[in-house]
Design a protein around this motif. Structure first.
Motif, PDB file in Angstrom:
ATOM      1  N   UNK A   1       0.856  -1.179   0.000  1.00  0.00           N
ATOM      2  CA  UNK A   1       0.000   0.000   0.000  1.00  0.00           C
ATOM      3  C   UNK A   1       0.895   1.232   0.000  1.00  0.00           C
ATOM      4  N   UNK A   2       0.534   2.211  -0.799  1.00  0.00           N
ATOM      5  CA  UNK A   2       1.322   3.441  -0.901  1.00  0.00           C
ATOM      6  C   UNK A   2       0.657   4.550  -0.091  1.00  0.00           C
ATOM      7  N   UNK A   3       1.481   5.413   0.452  1.00  0.00           N
ATOM      8  CA  UNK A   3       1.000   6.565   1.210  1.00  0.00           C
ATOM      9  C   UNK A   3       1.519   7.815   0.524  1.00  0.00           C
ATOM     10  N   UNK A   4       0.606   8.740   0.239  1.00  0.00           N
ATOM     11  CA  UNK A   4       0.967  10.016  -0.367  1.00  0.00           C
ATOM     12  C   UNK A   4       0.425  11.142   0.500  1.00  0.00           C
ATOM     13  N   UNK A   5       1.063  12.279   0.396  1.00  0.00           N
ATOM     14  CA  UNK A   5       0.572  13.471   1.084  1.00  0.00           C
ATOM     15  C   UNK A   5      -0.492  14.116   0.197  1.00  0.00           C
ATOM     16  N   UNK A   6      -1.658  14.382   0.780  1.00  0.00           N
ATOM     17  CA  UNK A   6      -2.772  14.949   0.024  1.00  0.00           C
ATOM     18  C   UNK A   6      -2.993  16.429   0.325  1.00  0.00           C
ATOM     19  N   UNK A   7      -2.090  17.026   1.060  1.00  0.00           N
ATOM     20  CA  UNK A   7      -2.202  18.438   1.430  1.00  0.00           C
ATOM     21  C   UNK A   7      -0.925  19.133   0.985  1.00  0.00           C
ATOM     22  N   UNK A   8      -1.057  20.167   0.169  1.00  0.00           N
ATOM     23  CA  UNK A   8       0.137  20.882  -0.299  1.00  0.00           C
ATOM     24  C   UNK A   8       0.885  21.419   0.915  1.00  0.00           C
ATOM     25  N   UNK A   9       2.105  20.898   1.123  1.00  0.00           N
ATOM     26  CA  UNK A   9       2.819  21.188   2.371  1.00  0.00           C
ATOM     27  C   UNK A   9       4.178  21.850   2.136  1.00  0.00           C
ATOM     28  N   UNK A  10       4.493  22.153   0.912  1.00  0.00           N
ATOM     29  CA  UNK A  10       5.763  22.803   0.649  1.00  0.00           C
ATOM     30  C   UNK A  10       6.294  22.453  -0.724  1.00  0.00           C
ATOM     31  N   UNK A  11       7.545  22.881  -0.964  1.00  0.00           N
ATOM     32  CA  UNK A  11       8.156  22.744  -2.285  1.00  0.00           C
ATOM     33  C   UNK A  11       8.308  21.298  -2.733  1.00  0.00           C
ATOM     34  N   UNK A  12       8.659  20.394  -1.841  1.00  0.00           N
ATOM     35  CA  UNK A  12       8.865  18.986  -2.212  1.00  0.00           C
ATOM     36  C   UNK A  12       7.684  18.102  -1.812  1.00  0.00           C
ATOM     37  N   UNK A  13       6.507  18.674  -1.793  1.00  0.00           N
ATOM     38  CA  UNK A  13       5.291  17.942  -1.443  1.00  0.00           C
ATOM     39  C   UNK A  13       5.135  16.677  -2.295  1.00  0.00           C
ATOM     40  N   UNK A  14       5.475  16.777  -3.561  1.00  0.00           N
ATOM     41  CA  UNK A  14       5.305  15.638  -4.474  1.00  0.00           C
ATOM     42  C   UNK A  14       6.221  14.460  -4.129  1.00  0.00           C
ATOM     43  N   UNK A  15       7.257  14.701  -3.330  1.00  0.00           N
ATOM     44  CA  UNK A  15       8.178  13.629  -2.948  1.00  0.00           C
ATOM     45  C   UNK A  15       7.757  12.929  -1.652  1.00  0.00           C
ATOM     46  N   UNK A  16       6.720  13.418  -1.012  1.00  0.00           N
ATOM     47  CA  UNK A  16       6.314  12.891   0.289  1.00  0.00           C
ATOM     48  C   UNK A  16       5.506  11.612   0.091  1.00  0.00           C
ATOM     49  N   UNK A  17       6.218  10.486   0.057  1.00  0.00           N
ATOM     50  CA  UNK A  17       5.618   9.188  -0.193  1.00  0.00           C
ATOM     51  C   UNK A  17       6.207   8.150   0.749  1.00  0.00           C
ATOM     52  N   UNK A  18       5.438   7.112   0.987  1.00  0.00           N
ATOM     53  CA  UNK A  18       5.923   5.979   1.795  1.00  0.00           C
ATOM     54  C   UNK A  18       5.099   4.773   1.382  1.00  0.00           C
ATOM     55  N   UNK A  19       5.401   3.630   1.980  1.00  0.00           N
ATOM     56  CA  UNK A  19       4.612   2.428   1.706  1.00  0.00           C
ATOM     57  C   UNK A  19       4.667   1.500   2.914  1.00  0.00           C
ATOM     58  N   UNK A  20       3.717   0.576   2.952  1.00  0.00           N
ATOM     59  CA  UNK A  20       3.720  -0.482   3.943  1.00  0.00           C
ATOM     60  C   UNK A  20       3.134  -1.719   3.291  1.00  0.00           C
ATOM     61  N   UNK A  21       3.400  -2.845   3.894  1.00  0.00           N
ATOM     62  CA  UNK A  21       2.967  -4.126   3.336  1.00  0.00           C
ATOM     63  C   UNK A  21       1.836  -4.699   4.193  1.00  0.00           C
ATOM     64  N   UNK A  22       0.869  -5.290   3.538  1.00  0.00           N
ATOM     65  CA  UNK A  22      -0.210  -6.009   4.226  1.00  0.00           C
ATOM     66  C   UNK A  22      -0.099  -7.465   3.816  1.00  0.00           C
ATOM     67  N   UNK A  23      -0.003  -8.340   4.833  1.00  0.00           N
ATOM     68  CA  UNK A  23       0.049  -9.781   4.542  1.00  0.00           C
ATOM     69  C   UNK A  23      -0.542 -10.576   5.674  1.00  0.00           C
TER      70      UNK A  23
END
Length: 174
Positions: free
Chosen positions: A152-174
């Motif tokens: 599952x991917x996590x993205x920032x949905x609130x414009x939070x600054x210049x590198x907002x588009x790089x604010x990503x993470x992930x986690x695994x479900x199993x």
């Protein structure tokens, strides 16, 4: 990809049926209207209809509330939920733990280190399945149950600054 059509057609058909029923009821009442009716007759019929209508609405209320009690979004007894601590900052997400159980309740405790962020979770197919605000000084909760294994991917949905588009993470479900 979103598919339009089926739900809209069903809603349209239901709306059309209800509209026809209302028009038919109006026409029936208008045709049976007479100009001079004694007040006592109107009062007696009105009270008769009012009592039955109130009884119907009370029964409908009991049925709807009774049915909805089986599908409350609150935690039920049983296995304890997994608590996931999430902290957002410019421009990162810290998610602990990063591996979550399949078909079990999960609570995300989400906060921020600096500014507001939008914590958005996307399933392995790229569909948004949950979101909550990450705010400094507050812990917001998001309760979910994952029924599909994968990343599952996590993205920032609130414009939070210049590198907002790089604010990503992930986690695994199993």
């Amino acid at each position: 990809m979103l598919h339009y059509g089926e739900p809209q057609v069903a809603v349209g058909v239901v709306f059309l049926l209800i509209s026809v029923l209302i028009v038919a009821l109006f026409v029936t009442v208008a045709r049976q209207t007479v100009s001079d009716v004694p007040f006592e007759r109107v009062q007696a019929v009105g009270y008769w209809v009012r009592k039955r209508w109130l009884g119907f609405l009370c029964a409908l209320l009991v049925i709807v509330v009774g049915i909805s009690l089986f599908d409350l979004p609150y935690a039920r007894g049983g296995s304890p939920r997994t608590v996931v601590h999430v902290k957002g900052g410019q421009f990162y997400w810290l998610i602990d733990p990063a591996v979550l159980p399949l078909n079990k309740q999960v609570r995300f405790d989400v906060t921020s280190a600096d500014v507001n962020h939008g914590f958005g979770i996307y399933d392995p197919h790229g569909h948004l399945v949950g979101s909550v605000q990450a705010m400094p000084g507050y812990t917001n909760r998001l309760d979910m149950t994952f029924h599909t294994a994968g990343i599952y991917r996590v993205f920032c949905l609130e414009l939070c600054g210049l590198n907002h588009h790089l604010m990503q993470a992930s986690f695994r479900v199993r």
